[in-house]
Design an enzyme around this catalytic site. Structure first.
Site, PDB file in Angstrom:
ATOM      1  N   ARG A 194       0.856  -1.184   0.000  1.00  0.00           N
ATOM      2  CA  ARG A 194       0.000   0.000   0.000  1.00  0.00           C
ATOM      3  C   ARG A 194       0.887   1.228   0.000  1.00  0.00           C
ATOM      4  O   ARG A 194       1.882   1.288   0.740  1.00  0.00           O
ATOM      5  CB  ARG A 194      -0.899   0.043   1.241  1.00  0.00           C
ATOM      6  CG  ARG A 194      -1.780  -1.174   1.446  1.00  0.00           C
ATOM      7  CD  ARG A 194      -2.791  -1.366   0.345  1.00  0.00           C
ATOM      8  NE  ARG A 194      -3.709  -0.235   0.220  1.00  0.00           N
ATOM      9  CZ  ARG A 194      -4.560  -0.096  -0.790  1.00  0.00           C
ATOM     10  NH1 ARG A 194      -4.585  -0.964  -1.772  1.00  0.00           N
ATOM     11  NH2 ARG A 194      -5.380   0.933  -0.816  1.00  0.00           N
ATOM     12  N   HIS A 229      13.351  -2.343  -1.593  1.00  0.00           N
ATOM     13  CA  HIS A 229      12.820  -2.363  -2.957  1.00  0.00           C
ATOM     14  C   HIS A 229      13.672  -3.286  -3.819  1.00  0.00           C
ATOM     15  O   HIS A 229      14.901  -3.249  -3.727  1.00  0.00           O
ATOM     16  CB  HIS A 229      12.831  -0.944  -3.543  1.00  0.00           C
ATOM     17  CG  HIS A 229      12.296  -0.882  -4.941  1.00  0.00           C
ATOM     18  ND1 HIS A 229      10.952  -0.971  -5.222  1.00  0.00           N
ATOM     19  CD2 HIS A 229      12.932  -0.763  -6.136  1.00  0.00           C
ATOM     20  CE1 HIS A 229      10.777  -0.894  -6.534  1.00  0.00           C
ATOM     21  NE2 HIS A 229      11.966  -0.770  -7.106  1.00  0.00           N
TER      22      HIS A 229
END
Length: 201
Positions: A91, A109
């Site tokens: 989210r 990431h």
């Protein structure tokens, strides 16, 4: 030693969460105060409970962003969370939320930022023909996949790699990088961590 309460946010299986939790040794500057998910049946919640960590969830479906984030902050506050680690939390947090937690949120990431922000990073790396790929731990800012880099892990891209094989190899490096960065970051060491996969040809 005063230890920092860490909240770990997940949406799925929680493999990076487990790596973080398993990295909290007795001399670690932090401890896992809460694992939170926006998916009530996320497998990572059971995984966290098995590791002895408190859990909470709020289903984001049916809630607008302000309502969801207000519920999230209630759980974080109740657990005494001081810093947040995003570990597969799918989210996007609002700029207002990020501003309130400025300097206290880390994310991992699956690319060597600033390359390949967003999704489908492994396929895009192959399409671009890069020689190396990897993952990045960074401070979270209001801009997606932005913010100061706190660590990167690098693997060599092989000629027979697919998006799936890259994803598997990068994930193994994520499990090494994130706990190392978190420990150093909480201890006040802000110089970026660099890891390299020596097993790659």
């Amino acid at each position: 030693m005063t230890r920092t309460a860490v909240g770990i946010l997940i949406s799925g299986a929680g493999s990076n969460m487990a790596a973080l939790v398993n990295g909290f040794a007795a001399d670690h500057p932090g401890y896992p105060a809460l694992v939170f998910s926006n998916v009530p049946d996320a497998a990572g919640l059971e995984r966290a409970q098995a590791l002895g960590v408190a859990t909470a969830s709020v289903d984001h479906r049916g809630l607008d962003k302000p309502s969801f984030e207000a519920a999230l902050e209630q759980h974080l506050t109740a657990a005494g969370v001081e810093v947040i680690c995003l570990a597969g939390f799918m989210r996007l947090l609002s700029a207002e939320f990020v501003d309130r937690w400025a300097g206290r949120i880390l994310n991992i990431h699956p690319s060597l930022l600033p390359l390949f922000k967003g999704l489908n990073t492994h396929a895009r790396a192959l399409e671009a023909g890069v020689a190396v790929h990897g993952c990045t731990v960074h401070d979270v800012t209001a801009s997606m996949d932005d913010g100061p880099i706190r660590g990167q892990a690098v693997i060599r891209v092989r000629g027979d790699d697919t998006a799936q094989t890259l994803a598997e190899r990068v994930l193994r490096m994520e499990h090494q990088l994130y706990p190392k960065v978190l420990s150093r970051w909480l201890a006040g060491h802000l110089d970026p961590v660099a890891l390299f996969d020596d097993r790659a040809p």
